[in-house]
Design a protein around this motif. Structure first.
Motif, PDB file in Angstrom:
ATOM      1  N   TYR A  57      41.779  60.907  30.362  1.00  0.00           N
ATOM      2  CA  TYR A  57      41.929  60.080  29.174  1.00  0.00           C
ATOM      3  C   TYR A  57      42.280  58.659  29.597  1.00  0.00           C
ATOM      4  N   PRO A  58      41.757  57.667  28.874  1.00  0.00           N
ATOM      5  CA  PRO A  58      41.946  56.277  29.312  1.00  0.00           C
ATOM      6  C   PRO A  58      43.352  55.754  29.029  1.00  0.00           C
ATOM      7  N   SER A  59      43.700  54.712  29.768  1.00  0.00           N
ATOM      8  CA  SER A  59      44.961  54.003  29.540  1.00  0.00           C
ATOM      9  C   SER A  59      44.675  52.506  29.502  1.00  0.00           C
ATOM     10  N   THR A  60      45.275  51.821  28.549  1.00  0.00           N
ATOM     11  CA  THR A  60      45.120  50.362  28.457  1.00  0.00           C
ATOM     12  C   THR A  60      46.409  49.644  28.852  1.00  0.00           C
ATOM     13  N   GLN A  61      47.294  50.355  29.527  1.00  0.00           N
ATOM     14  CA  GLN A  61      48.588  49.773  29.872  1.00  0.00           C
ATOM     15  C   GLN A  61      48.434  48.536  30.753  1.00  0.00           C
ATOM     16  N   ALA A 220      29.660  45.066  22.811  1.00  0.00           N
ATOM     17  CA  ALA A 220      29.374  46.493  22.980  1.00  0.00           C
ATOM     18  C   ALA A 220      30.574  47.261  23.523  1.00  0.00           C
ATOM     19  N   CYS A 221      31.507  46.571  24.162  1.00  0.00           N
ATOM     20  CA  CYS A 221      32.685  47.247  24.723  1.00  0.00           C
ATOM     21  C   CYS A 221      33.686  47.648  23.644  1.00  0.00           C
ATOM     22  N   ARG A 222      33.671  46.943  22.509  1.00  0.00           N
ATOM     23  CA  ARG A 222      34.606  47.202  21.414  1.00  0.00           C
ATOM     24  C   ARG A 222      36.048  47.144  21.900  1.00  0.00           C
ATOM     25  N   VAL A 223      36.456  45.970  22.370  1.00  0.00           N
ATOM     26  CA  VAL A 223      37.836  45.760  22.811  1.00  0.00           C
ATOM     27  C   VAL A 223      38.408  44.544  22.097  1.00  0.00           C
ATOM     28  N   GLY A 224      39.548  44.743  21.463  1.00  0.00           N
ATOM     29  CA  GLY A 224      40.286  43.658  20.839  1.00  0.00           C
ATOM     30  C   GLY A 224      41.764  43.893  21.053  1.00  0.00           C
ATOM     31  N   VAL A 245      40.370  52.904  23.372  1.00  0.00           N
ATOM     32  CA  VAL A 245      39.522  52.066  24.234  1.00  0.00           C
ATOM     33  C   VAL A 245      39.195  52.829  25.509  1.00  0.00           C
ATOM     34  N   SER A 246      37.916  52.908  25.844  1.00  0.00           N
ATOM     35  CA  SER A 246      37.497  53.670  27.018  1.00  0.00           C
ATOM     36  C   SER A 246      37.847  52.949  28.312  1.00  0.00           C
ATOM     37  N   THR A 247      37.932  53.716  29.388  1.00  0.00           N
ATOM     38  CA  THR A 247      38.191  53.138  30.708  1.00  0.00           C
ATOM     39  C   THR A 247      37.077  52.182  31.113  1.00  0.00           C
TER      40      THR A 247
END
Length: 581
Positions: A57-61, A220-224, A245-247
């Motif tokens: 599972y991804p982490s955005t830390q 396309a990454c869908r990151v905010g 948010v994916s890795t």
């Protein structure tokens, strides 16, 4: 059983987000405010991801800490989300419910009221169609029920902005409401004081929403991400997905932050330059052009719908709103952020607004050939014992590559199992059309004598007034001249391009030859077949489709002309006069 199911009222009271799309093929998308393409090196970040990482599972830390350091805040004041949309949706779910209100200056980002309605909140609209923010009207609406106030700055779709004084005043006027400062386009502002991020971080009831979809070119990454008071960010974490948010996306953003700062700065400068030039061009028109600070220009006026269609006819998509009466006669044009794309856009706009020439196909546009060429197709087929109808001809014409009626006849015969040479088909066809057989009084009875004019000479004079004109036809020169001389039209056209001059349409060669001989670059072309449309588009000429008189399959033919790329399809070319300035 499924007919017994019923969704919530929040679903029933909204519709699917579905912007209107022109049917013409598009290869330059300027309708979604996407940023310019990033350097190819950004994709190298994908190679750094191990196979083992993909099953975790991804982490955005790490990304959260990096962004927090960038803004000199605690990581607890920042949440990375699936685009800024995700963060705005979380805010609505965290703060709204039955009996609570969102104040929404409009027109603005249209997903915000949807998020509010899904959370059972009430949306209060305030007009913000002009550049100046309606501060006093917003303040007047604030009450105990006010939980959220939307501020998109630069605003989408107008590009208008909110000042620091207005943000402070609003924060003080609504101490019990959360102000949503959507800064998705803030990288594009040309005045530093319009970036309110640091000011907003000093206020207790403001959250700032940012994205990597616009200036950073990573839609396309869908990151905010959202920044704000630690307590509020904690609530937003509670109402959303834990792994939003994916890795893969997070790694691409990391690489962009490391490698693309110089590139982003250069592309933003290019956008600002394009925005200025595009605004100047549109301000020459009747209507309103707002002082945009986004990567787009907003125009509302009587020529907006034609500009939208004309650009689509040249393969360029811009944004329009077919279901919103407040945005009737409005378009939003994204700045390409690249010189080549911008040059194409400006030339297309100039062609739409001020064509130097009008090009006409002959058959089906000026000449009614239903009793001549089409009758010759039917008669030639009948001479082989094959029954052909107008509908059969319409169908094959709609498929394209059917500009030569001799070949059309041969193709129709082949469909009926007859293998006949083109030379033989042509000979029989010409006997009918030219009238080489005579009746008992030895008077010619060629089908060409049944041809009539579709528009009047006066209509053609009005369309041609002040512009150069040419006929671009697949007819042989002799046949074209006979018709033009018979109806006294030769003086209306400076050039005549016929079968002998260039390859048949849909090859753009005959259209380009007409432009060259006329000495022009910008033109419209009126034609009745998909071959006319495709030839015009490939020559960077705006194609306008027209339905022939007594069209046997009007809906079918119209759709094929539109999907081939016609800017518009008309039943009478007199309609075109309205679009010419």
């Amino acid at each position: 059983m499924s007919q017994l199911l019923r969704p919530s009222n929040a679903v029933l009271n909204t519709s699917t987000y579905s912007p209107y799309k022109h049917l013409a093929p598009i290869d330059l998308k300027l309708d979604a405010n996407e940023g310019p393409p990033l350097p190819i090196s950004i994709s190298n970040a994908l190679a750094d991801i191990s196979i083992d990482t993909l099953r975790r599972y991804p982490s955005t830390q790490d990304l959260c800490q990096r962004l927090a350091k960038r803004f000199k805040i605690s990581p607890n004041q920042l949440l990375v989300t699936a685009g800024a949309d995700d963060a705005l949706d979380r805010a609505c779910r965290a703060f709204l419910g039955p009996g609570s209100e969102l104040i929404y200056p409009t027109p603005s980002f249209e997903m915000i009221p949807r998020f509010a309605q899904w959370a059972y909140g009430t949306v209060l609209n305030i007009d913000w169609s002009q550049s100046k923010f309606p501060l006093s009207k917003v303040v007047d609406l604030i009450s105990e029920r006010t939980k959220l106030i939307s501020l998109v700055s630069p605003n989408n779709p107008t590009g208008a902005t909110v000042t620091s004084d207005e943000l402070i005043a609003l924060s003080k006027a609504a101490p019990k409401a959360l102000i949503l400062l959507d800064h998705a386009y803030v990288e594009f502002v040309d005045r530093p004081e319009l970036d309110l991020s640091q000011l907003a971080l000093s206020l207790d009831n403001v959250c700032i929403f940012r994205t990597f979809s616009k200036a950073w070119g990573l839609a396309a990454c869908r990151v905010g991400y959202v920044m704000g008071p630690e307590r509020v960010i904690g609530w937003l974490k509670q109402v959303g997905h834990p792994y939003s948010v994916s890795t893969l996306s997070a790694n691409l953003v990391h690489r962009a932050l490391s490698d693309s700062n110089k590139y982003i700065s250069e592309s933003v400068t290019q956008v600002q330059k394009e925005r200025f030039e595009l605004s100047k061009l549109l301000k020459c028109l009747e209507g309103n052009v707002t002082d945009s600070q986004g990567n787009f220009v907003f125009y509302q006026g009587p020529q907006a719908k034609w500009i939208y269609d004309a650009l689509a006819g040249l393969g360029i998509a811009v944004r329009t709103w077919s279901k919103d009466s407040r945005l009737a006669n409005a378009i939003r044009i994204t700045c390409p952020g690249q010189q080549k794309g911008f040059e194409r856009l400006t030339k297309a706009l100039q062609t739409a607004l001020d064509p130097q020439a009008i090009l006409f196909d002959l058959d089906g546009v000026i000449a009614d050939v239903s009793e001549s060429y089409r009758a010759a197709i039917i008669g030639t087929a009948a001479s082989y014992g094959v029954e052909i109808h107008d509908r059969d001809i319409a169908m094959i014409k709609a498929c394209g590559d059917a500009n030569n009626d001799w070949r059309v006849t041969q193709t129709l015969l082949h469909k009926h199992g007859l293998d006949v040479s083109l030379a033989e088909v042509t000979e029989r066809f010409e006997r009918l059309y030219q009238g080489e057989e005579f009746d008992s009084q030895h008077s010619p009875r060629g089908l060409y004598l049944k041809e009539t004019m579709i528009p009047t000479r006066e209509t053609l004079i009005k369309l041609c007034e002040g512009r150069k004109t040419a006929i671009v036809t697949g007819r042989p020169l002799k046949d074209a001249l006979i018709f033009l001389e018979r109806f006294n039209l030769t003086d209306l056209f400076q050039e005549l391009i016929t079968m002998e001059d260039a390859p048949a349409k849909p090859d753009p060669a005959p259209v380009k030859l007409a432009l060259s001989r006329l000495g022009v670059e910008r033109a419209w072309m009126i034609g009745d077949t998909v071959d006319d449309v495709r030839a015009a588009r490939h020559a960077q000429v705006i194609p306008i489709g027209v339905l022939i008189p007594k069209e046997p399959e009007p809906f079918f033919t119209r759709k094929h002309l539109e999907t081939a790329g016609a800017a518009r399809v008309v039943e009478n070319i007199t309609e075109i006069q309205e679009w010419l300035r």
